[in-house]
Design an enzyme around this catalytic site. Structure first.
Site, mmCIF file in Angstrom:
data_model
loop_
_atom_site.group_PDB
_atom_site.id
_atom_site.type_symbol
_atom_site.label_atom_id
_atom_site.label_comp_id
_atom_site.label_asym_id
_atom_site.label_seq_id
_atom_site.Cartn_x
_atom_site.Cartn_y
_atom_site.Cartn_z
ATOM 1 N N ASP A 111 0.795 -1.225 0.000
ATOM 2 C CA ASP A 111 0.000 0.000 0.000
ATOM 3 C C ASP A 111 0.829 1.277 0.000
ATOM 4 O O ASP A 111 0.326 2.351 0.350
ATOM 5 C CB ASP A 111 -0.931 0.009 1.215
ATOM 6 C CG ASP A 111 -2.113 -0.926 1.047
ATOM 7 O OD1 ASP A 111 -2.752 -0.862 -0.022
ATOM 8 O OD2 ASP A 111 -2.402 -1.702 1.962
ATOM 9 N N ASP A 175 -7.301 -4.111 -4.925
ATOM 10 C CA ASP A 175 -6.830 -2.811 -4.431
ATOM 11 C C ASP A 175 -5.417 -2.492 -4.915
ATOM 12 O O ASP A 175 -5.037 -1.320 -5.048
ATOM 13 C CB ASP A 175 -6.819 -2.780 -2.902
ATOM 14 C CG ASP A 175 -8.002 -3.450 -2.245
ATOM 15 O OD1 ASP A 175 -8.489 -4.467 -2.762
ATOM 16 O OD2 ASP A 175 -8.432 -2.977 -1.169
#
Length: 397
Positions: A111, A175
């Site tokens: 991330d 994601d």
């Protein structure tokens, strides 16, 4: 997360757009956001505690810098500076951006695009502060360590246990498409072509393995030896075969970015298929803010999915095609909905977040019908894009 938004073709396209809907009051939305975030700054003097959400008892939920959402608050502060030009937002944004700097060395998360590129990327775009660039380049190298060439994808989590208790060692979530823009930036700035190539490889394998024939996406793909797909599961969605709304939004945004960065039409075609799946879904509400899962109509809405989708559709609308106007109009409607009292907080309430009614992880009984820091971030990003597009088309909000 996309801020080097190029408006190629905008003049030609927007000359043909009609704005029958009342325009979104961008200036008013930012004025409200500024007041809310002034309160957020007062309530968060400690830069090791990042605004995230609201706990079930109504107290603020804050997280540390290694949480995947740590970069969104600084990114939102940069957007406030961009829209207002007020140096107080630049100062606050810099402080909260540097608070995440140590995560440039974090190799245990995929991330880093969210964590580093949202704050540092916006800050570098707006100020060209030379201190920001090496931090991002180091972070991109850290992210790239999670790519295995023999698997052809960037590993998301350190492991994954499905709802039946079976453990897998190489999960990849949809994601992850959102972090490729960071690697494309780093490839350009560093001249490291490997970062570009691995991003393309990851996107191609995600397109092949994550997507169903109707252009909806699985949440989690579990890879095994040699990159073989072992299972297709969900984590935050309702069921393995359901269409988790924020996951669909991540994919839409990610493949729109892939087209911008590569100009490969297969990515544009895929982004359009995702958009059409979402906008034409029988369970898409009239106000265009999705239920938390498309297969759970009547349950909680997810304002974060609406905000991400709006930002993506606005960029997608600039790439022409017969549905360009439709994409713009739906994004505009999403922003109109999010800007009403149905989704926007009352001043001074909602622990100073801008939007209400997002869903983080309903199956995990976490962050259900709460504010979420990334909903605010993509709402502000979408407002800026919307305003820029209208001005390019000779319209003003």
């Amino acid at each position: 997360m996309t801020f080097r938004f190029r408006f190629l073709m905008v003049g030609l396209l927007l000359a043909n757009l009609s704005f029958a809907q009342a325009p979104v009051d961008v200036k008013g939305a930012f004025a409200f956001a500024a007041k809310q975030y002034e309160g957020m700054l007062r309530s968060h003097p400690d830069t090791t505690r990042f605004p995230q959400s609201t706990n079930p008892d109504g107290t603020p939920r804050d997280m540390k810098s290694d949480w995947w959402c740590s970069g969104f608050f600084g990114g939102s502060l940069w957007y406030l500076f961009e829209q207002t030009g007020d140096p107080k937002w630049k100062e606050a944004a810099h402080k909260w951006t540097m608070a995440v700097a140590k995560e440039q060395y974090n190799t245990r998360t995929h991330d880093l695009g969210f964590m580093l590129y949202c704050p540092f990327g916006n800050g570098y775009r707006l100020t060209k502060n030379p201190a920001y660039k090496p931090i991002m380049l180091t972070g991109a190298k850290s992210l790239a360590t999670r790519f295995r060439p023999d698997y052809g994808v960037i590993k998301s989590w350190e492991g994954f246990k499905d709802r039946a208790g079976k453990r897998y060692e190489y999960p990849v979530i949809i994601d992850n498409m959102m972090n490729l823009e960071f690697l494309f930036w780093a490839a350009r700035e560093s001249g490291n072509k490997d970062l570009y190539n691995l991003s393309v490889t990851h996107a191609d394998n995600t397109l092949k393995n994550h997507y169903r024939p109707d252009a909806s996406s699985y949440h989690v793909i579990l890879y095994g030896d040699g990159g073989k797909v072992e299972a297709k599961k969900t984590h935050q969605g309702a069921e393995d075969e359901s269409a988790w709304s924020r996951g669909q939004a991540w994919g839409l945004y990610g493949y729109t970015v892939m087209y911008r960065e590569t100009k490969d039409k297969k990515y544009l075609d895929h982004a359009r298929r995702i958009a059409n799946f979402m906008l034409n879904h029988k369970n898409m509400p009239a106000d265009k803010i999705p239920y938390w899962d498309f297969d759970r109509p009547g349950e909680e809405r997810d304002a974060s999915a609406g905000a991400i989708t709006a930002a993506a559709l606005l960029e997608l609308s600039t790439y022409g095609g017969p549905s360009a106007k439709t994409y713009f109009k739906n994004a505009e409607q999403m922003l109109q909905s999010l800007s009403t009292p149905a989704y926007r907080a009352n001043l001074g309430e909602n622990n100073h977040f801008i939007l209400k009614h997002s869903v983080g992880h309903k199956p995990g009984n976490s962050e259900i019908n709460t504010p979420l820091v990334y909903a605010d971030y993509y709402y502000l990003e979408a407002l800026l894009r919307y305003d820029a597009l209208r001005k390019k088309g000779g319209q003003k909000s």
